[in-house]
Design an enzyme around this catalytic site. Structure first.
Site, PDB file in Angstrom:
ATOM      1  N   HIS A 183      44.243  83.026  73.903  1.00 20.57           N
ATOM      2  CA  HIS A 183      42.809  82.940  74.413  1.00 20.57           C
ATOM      3  C   HIS A 183      41.989  82.102  73.284  1.00 20.57           C
ATOM      4  CE1 HIS A 183      41.470  86.259  71.809  1.00 20.57           C
ATOM      5  NE2 HIS A 183      42.475  86.924  72.344  1.00 20.57           N
ATOM      6  N   CYS A 193      47.005  89.792  71.084  1.00 13.63           N
ATOM      7  CA  CYS A 193      47.113  88.623  71.682  1.00 13.63           C
ATOM      8  C   CYS A 193      47.141  87.376  70.577  1.00 13.63           C
ATOM      9  CB  CYS A 193      45.896  88.266  72.213  1.00 13.63           C
ATOM     10  SG  CYS A 193      45.179  89.215  73.770  1.00 13.63           S
TER      11      CYS A 193
END
Length: 222
Positions: A183, A193
């Site tokens: 992201h 992430c």
């Protein structure tokens, strides 16, 4: 100067030259991991210098028709989990090591030009991070949180303006970890992430092609 000293200097110069060749990849330099001999023709590599490093290097590669590999994007800095890269679970902030499929994109913003399946999130979009839930580690649409550490994909803010789901824990083993995405960065570590700058991510979304079985490889080493 003795012949022996001349020989040593020549050898040292040769070693420097060879090191330079190793450290400076060409436009079609081939990744050397076993996965690249498999069926994926698009590979995003995320390599960190050590298991505890929180900044890695991301490069996107595509296999040419003749079997050679070419760099599409990168290398660019990528933030990873606050605990680095390794064995992840629901209760760590570690980015999982391994090779994972990339098959779903989403974002708070309208779909960019992309061949990837993409949905624009609103306040009813959640990623279920409740290990006790029957829909654990999947995207669900409902008004209320599924519980646990589930994330609202809209309320998360600009981080999820654009994102690609990393296919970690596809078997949905309770507690093994969920909601791993590539992201937009906010310049800090993640909870597991991988994040990169917005421009590179939107460029990758325009490049990724499900027909080429894209994967991401996250590893320690280069």
């Amino acid at each position: 100067m003795t012949t022996l000293r001349v020989g040593r200097l020549w050898l040292a110069g040769l070693m420097v030259a060879l090191i330079g060749l190793v450290l400076v990849p060409g436009a079609s330099a081939a990744p050397d991991r076993a996965v690249f001999s498999g069926g994926s023709d698009q590979v995003i590599t995320v390599y960190a210098p050590s298991a505890g490093a929180v900044v890695a290097e991301l490069t996107a590669w595509e296999r040419n028709a003749d079997g050679t590999w070419q760099v599409f994007a990168g290398p660019v800095p990528a933030d990873v989990g606050a605990e680095g890269i390794g064995a992840a679970n629901e209760f760590s902030t570690r980015t999982p090591a391994g090779v994972f499929p990339l098959s779903q994109a989403f974002g708070r913003q309208p779909a960019p030009e992309t061949a990837m399946p993409y949905f624009q999130s609103d306040r009813r979009d959640w990623w279920d991070a409740n290990p006790l839930s029957p829909t654990y580690n999947t995207h669900v649409r409902q008004d209320a949180s599924p519980g646990g550490n589930s994330e609202n994909l809209y309320a998360a803010g600009p981080l999820y303006d654009y994102a690609v789901a990393i296919g970690y824990n596809a078997a949905r083993v309770p507690g093994l970890g969920s909601a791993m995405f590539l992201h937009v960065t906010d310049g800090t570590t993640t909870e597991g992430c991988v994040d990169i700058d917005r421009d590179t991510l939107t460029s990758l979304l325009g490049w990724l092609d499900p027909a080429k079985n894209p994967v991401i490889e996250i590893a320690v080493g280069a």
